[in-house]
Design an enzyme around this catalytic site. Structure first.
Site, PDB file in Angstrom:
ATOM      1  N   ASP A 121       6.087  -4.619   9.685  1.00 37.23           N
ATOM      2  CA  ASP A 121       7.197  -4.083  10.321  1.00 37.23           C
ATOM      3  C   ASP A 121       7.262  -4.950  11.812  1.00 37.23           C
ATOM      4  O   ASP A 121       8.285  -5.127  12.227  1.00 37.23           O
ATOM      5  CB  ASP A 121       7.111  -2.492  10.730  1.00 37.23           C
ATOM      6  CG  ASP A 121       7.352  -1.735   9.525  1.00 37.23           C
ATOM      7  OD1 ASP A 121       7.456  -2.465   8.446  1.00 37.23           O
ATOM      8  OD2 ASP A 121       7.119  -0.576   9.340  1.00 37.23           O
ATOM      9  N   ASP A 152       2.008  -1.343  12.353  1.00 36.19           N
ATOM     10  CA  ASP A 152       2.341  -1.811  11.039  1.00 36.19           C
ATOM     11  C   ASP A 152       2.763  -3.388  11.330  1.00 36.19           C
ATOM     12  O   ASP A 152       3.633  -3.669  11.797  1.00 36.19           O
ATOM     13  CB  ASP A 152       3.408  -1.143  10.326  1.00 36.19           C
ATOM     14  CG  ASP A 152       3.585  -1.582   8.941  1.00 36.19           C
ATOM     15  OD1 ASP A 152       3.564  -0.700   7.977  1.00 36.19           O
ATOM     16  OD2 ASP A 152       4.024  -2.861   8.581  1.00 36.19           O
ATOM     17  N   ARG A 173       0.877  -1.110  -0.083  1.00 37.63           N
ATOM     18  CA  ARG A 173      -0.112   0.145   0.076  1.00 37.63           C
ATOM     19  C   ARG A 173       0.917   1.193   0.037  1.00 37.63           C
ATOM     20  O   ARG A 173       1.816   1.207   0.723  1.00 37.63           O
ATOM     21  CB  ARG A 173      -0.715  -0.053   1.242  1.00 37.63           C
ATOM     22  CG  ARG A 173      -1.850   0.785   1.486  1.00 37.63           C
ATOM     23  CD  ARG A 173      -2.583   0.636   2.601  1.00 37.63           C
ATOM     24  NE  ARG A 173      -2.189   1.219   3.951  1.00 37.63           N
ATOM     25  CZ  ARG A 173      -2.903   1.549   5.013  1.00 37.63           C
ATOM     26  NH1 ARG A 173      -4.070   1.516   4.848  1.00 37.63           N
ATOM     27  NH2 ARG A 173      -2.116   2.021   6.068  1.00 37.63           N
ATOM     28  N   THR A 191      -0.860   7.518  -0.835  1.00 37.45           N
ATOM     29  CA  THR A 191      -2.315   7.545  -1.605  1.00 37.45           C
ATOM     30  C   THR A 191      -2.967   6.423  -0.913  1.00 37.45           C
ATOM     31  O   THR A 191      -4.244   6.374  -1.111  1.00 37.45           O
ATOM     32  CB  THR A 191      -2.066   7.327  -2.904  1.00 37.45           C
ATOM     33  OG1 THR A 191      -1.387   5.832  -3.036  1.00 37.45           O
ATOM     34  CG2 THR A 191      -1.204   8.482  -3.640  1.00 37.45           C
TER      35      THR A 191
END
Ligand SMILES: O=P(O)(O)OC[C@H]1O[C@H](OP(=O)(O)OP(=O)(O)O)[C@H](O)[C@@H]1O
Ligand SMILES: O=c1cc[nH]c(=O)[nH]1
Ligand SMILES: [Mg+2]
Length: 213
Positions: free
Chosen positions: A206, A203, A103, A107
């Site tokens: 991560d 995340d 992703r 945006t």
């Protein structure tokens, strides 16, 4: 589309530790793996089986075996890879296909950078693995990939889902002639201005594998 939030105290407990920002990467990977197995138990409730005759030491009987063609498990790289082992523990004979999607942080649009799926998925039940259903862009694209190739039954297993993502999927999949079920450990409050799930867990990629460069 059906959304199933698994309501179980062990799921809630493991998810709490997963959310905690002080949980380190090895513990996060271990918990994600355990959680997927618990979610997969619910998610495979409608896996297709066929009658299977056996003989016990006492008498003949009819049980069940996984129907053919075997289900296809599809982890969405990168973070979905952290869910694969936990899923395969329950479905060891399933086949595995891979889709790599990322992703854009500005945006929030998902793009595909890798794909290794059977060309023909006619009559296949597919289990998509992605820990985070945020805006829904990634999962909508992945489901379209699979149904375009003939998959006729989709279940997505997500650790967390946002209401915005579920609503988007409802909209984008409207009219799709394939049953789609989302199985998740929690439906969180919302997305923040950066498209992260709140309260979420940060995340997922991560936290599983370290910060991407
Ligand atoms: O619902 P969406 O708004 O599309 O967001 C969800 C996606 O974002 C994360 O992947 P990311 O792009 O961070 O890639 P990664 O797995 O490599 O970290 C996550 O693992 C989902 O795939
Ligand atoms: O909260 C979020 C949203 C998208 N992707 C993640 O890894 N976490
Ligand atoms: Mg990520």
């Amino acid at each position: 589309m059906r959304t199933h939030v698994v309501d179980h105290p062990l799921v809630a407990h493991k998810l709490t530790v997963l959310r905690d920002k002080s949980t380190d990467s090895p513990t996060f990977r271990h918990l994600a793996d355990e959680l997927v197995t618990l979610l997969a138990y619910e998610a495979t409730r409608d896996v297709r089986v066929t009658d299977y005759d056996i003989e016990t030491p006492v008498s003949p009987t009819t049980g069940v075996a996984l129907a053919s063609p075997k289900p296809l498990v599809v982890p969405i790289l990168r973070a979905g890879l952290g869910m694969l082992d936990g899923m395969m523990r329950l479905l060891p004979t399933a086949e595995v296909g891979f889709v790599g999607m990322v992703r854009d942080e500005d945006t929030l649009k998902a793009s595909t950078y890798a794909e290794r799926l059977p060309a023909d998925l006619s009559g296949r039940q597919c289990y998509v693995l992605d820990p985070m259903l945020a805006t829904g862009g990634t999962l909508a694209a992945a489901i379209t990939f699979l149904t375009d190739r003939g998959a006729d039954h989709i279940t997505a297993i997500c650790l967390l889902a946002a209401p915005e993502g579920c609503e988007r999927l409802e909209r984008e999949l409207e009219g799709l002639d394939v049953p789609v079920t989302i199985v998740t450990a929690a439906l969180d409050e919302r997305l923040n201005e950066k498209g992260y799930i709140v309260p979420g867990l940060g995340d997922a990629g991560d936290r599983l594998y370290g910060v991407a460069g």
